[in-house]
Design an enzyme around this catalytic site. Structure first.
Site, mmCIF file in Angstrom:
data_model
loop_
_atom_site.group_PDB
_atom_site.id
_atom_site.type_symbol
_atom_site.label_atom_id
_atom_site.label_comp_id
_atom_site.label_asym_id
_atom_site.label_seq_id
_atom_site.Cartn_x
_atom_site.Cartn_y
_atom_site.Cartn_z
ATOM 1 N N GLY A 1 -13.059 -10.239 8.983
ATOM 2 C CA GLY A 1 -13.985 -9.115 8.891
ATOM 3 C C GLY A 1 -14.051 -8.263 10.141
ATOM 4 N N ARG B 1 0.818 -1.214 0.000
ATOM 5 C CA ARG B 1 0.000 0.000 0.000
ATOM 6 C C ARG B 1 0.854 1.268 0.000
ATOM 7 N NH1 ARG B 1 -5.139 -1.843 2.466
ATOM 8 N NH2 ARG B 1 -5.686 0.317 2.920
ATOM 9 N N SER C 1 -18.602 -0.035 -1.307
ATOM 10 C CA SER C 1 -18.973 -0.105 -2.721
ATOM 11 C C SER C 1 -18.848 -1.526 -3.252
ATOM 12 C CB SER C 1 -18.113 0.857 -3.543
ATOM 13 O OG SER C 1 -16.748 0.653 -3.284
ATOM 14 N N ASN C 2 -17.844 -2.251 -2.790
ATOM 15 C CA ASN C 2 -17.677 -3.636 -3.221
ATOM 16 C C ASN C 2 -18.857 -4.484 -2.769
ATOM 17 O OD1 ASN C 2 -15.753 -5.049 -4.793
ATOM 18 N ND2 ASN C 2 -15.119 -6.224 -3.007
ATOM 19 N N ASN D 1 -12.412 6.877 5.201
ATOM 20 C CA ASN D 1 -13.412 5.957 4.640
ATOM 21 C C ASN D 1 -14.704 6.648 4.216
ATOM 22 O OD1 ASN D 1 -11.865 4.302 7.051
ATOM 23 N ND2 ASN D 1 -12.048 3.146 5.147
ATOM 24 N N TYR E 1 0.460 4.667 -2.191
ATOM 25 C CA TYR E 1 -0.582 5.611 -1.776
ATOM 26 C C TYR E 1 -0.235 6.250 -0.443
ATOM 27 C CZ TYR E 1 -5.309 7.345 -0.727
ATOM 28 O OH TYR E 1 -6.392 8.127 -0.421
ATOM 29 N N ASP E 2 0.032 5.418 0.567
ATOM 30 C CA ASP E 2 0.306 5.923 1.909
ATOM 31 C C ASP E 2 1.465 6.919 1.912
ATOM 32 O OD1 ASP E 2 -1.461 3.865 2.281
ATOM 33 O OD2 ASP E 2 -0.249 2.761 3.732
ATOM 34 N N PRO F 1 -5.144 -2.579 7.289
ATOM 35 C CA PRO F 1 -5.131 -2.024 8.644
ATOM 36 C C PRO F 1 -6.212 -2.635 9.532
ATOM 37 C CG PRO F 1 -4.897 -0.274 7.031
ATOM 38 C CD PRO F 1 -5.217 -1.523 6.262
#
Length: 353
Positions: free
Chosen positions: A207, A142, A189-190, A174, A145-146, A274
């Site tokens: 999850g 990642r 969205s997914n 988010n 981006y980070d 994360p």
């Protein structure tokens, strides 16, 4: 009268900010630069304001004689599947574009930048205040981006310190809502796309990783106030988000109640995903008194589901043009998740035949 530039203004969040900017009576011209990597001109198609000028191209390649009183830089993908597919392009969108766009800022102008909670990495403290320096792996999947967001922040705050440039940096947590791509690839969205296509919502790992979901209308209200509407002297980065922390699994479970017949399936965890995200909003409440991310995720997710449903129905009923013209108009550029949308079209069309 003001000249304003929005980099990434055809994207999910950028197009909502364009709508807010066009409410201003002190706006002479609003220029949008967007390469349509993750944005789409459909997000701006409803606008008939002659003050709006749209240029298709990359922010880091912008050529213009204009100087802008305000520049809002949002020209970067925010979804891991997208930025991990093209890390060099992601770094350019954040770092190179920031360096380049500063050249077009008028004397005394303001540069606003949408950074991210990803600058905190996989945080070791919760909630995360702006003073937290983060736990980021600069060699991880990642990192494009980070780290490019962190570098862009460093560039802007050094420009503030050395040259006195008026800088406004927000760290977003988010954000979701209407105008998200159907193939965006982030959790909400997914799940919504999957609920309306395959009926199988993919939860990675157990999850139990948590996020703080901010509905777009609330977040844009905060950005509008911080970027231009309120008189603010605060110069540091500002967390903007919802501090109600909810697990990814709980969101998936809720969406299955909105889409009867859908179910959850589990997949292996995503590397370096994360474990938690929750903003400390102490500074925000002092800088923007009265602001809250007031929309409960249950309400925001239901609104977004309805928008996704309408978009998919539009895809099904829109006239089919020959070959590449149809692909350009509806898909623009295939990306993560496109297959599920295309599969949904085929299945629904066969049911209607």
């Amino acid at each position: 009268m003001k000249k304003v530039l929005v980099a990434g203004g055809a994207g999910f969040l950028g197009s909502h900010l364009v709508d807010r900017l066009l409410r201003r009576s002190d706006l002479e011209r609003l220029v949008v630069i967007d390469n349509l990597w993750t944005g789409t001109l459909d997000n701006l198609a409803h606008i008939r304001d002659p003050r709006l000028q749209v240029e298709v191209g990359a922010a880091e390649d912008l050529v213009t004689d204009m100087r802008f009183d305000e520049i809002l830089h949002l020209a970067s993908p925010a979804s891991p599947p997208w930025y991990m597919r093209d890390p060099v392009r992601t770094i350019k969108a954040n770092v190179v574009a920031t360096m380049h766009l500063l050249n077009f800022l008028a004397p005394g102008g303001r540069f606003s930048f949408t950074s991210t909670s990803e600058v905190y990495g996989d945080p070791l403290i919760s909630p995360q205040p702006e003073s937290y320096r983060g736990s980021v792996d600069c060699t991880g999947p990642r990192s494009s981006y980070d780290e490019s967001k962190r570098c862009a922040e460093a560039l802007l705050f050094e420009s503030q310190r050395v040259h006195g440039i008026d800088v406004r940096v927000v760290r977003l947590f988010n954000v979701y809502g209407p105008r998200t791509r159907l193939d965006d690839g982030r959790a909400v969205s997914n799940f919504l796309s999957q609920a309306l296509t395959t009926g199988e919502l993919t939860v990675y790992g157990d999850g139990l990783q948590t996020r703080s979901w901010g509905y777009v209308d609330d977040i844009v209200e905060g950005l509008e106030r911080f970027f231009w509407r309120d008189k603010i002297s605060y110069k540091g980065p500002l967390n903007v988000g919802n501090d109600r922390e909810i697990s990814v699994l709980d969101v998936a479970r809720y969406i299955t109640t909105l889409a009867p017949g859908s179910r959850i399936v589990f997949a292996p965890p995503i590397p370096q995903d994360p474990t938690n995200r929750r903003p400390d909003l102490t500074v925000m409440r002092g800088v923007l008194p009265g602001w809250e991310a007031a929309t409960p995720y249950e309400e925001g997710v239901a609104k977004t589901l309805q928008w996704f449903r309408e978009q998919m129905e539009h895809e099904l009923t829109a006239p089919v043009a020959p070959g590449p013209v149809r692909l350009q108009a509806s898909v623009k550029r295939p990306g993560p998740g496109s297959a599920s949308v295309l599969a949904m079209r085929k299945r629904r069309r066969s049911q209607l035949a």
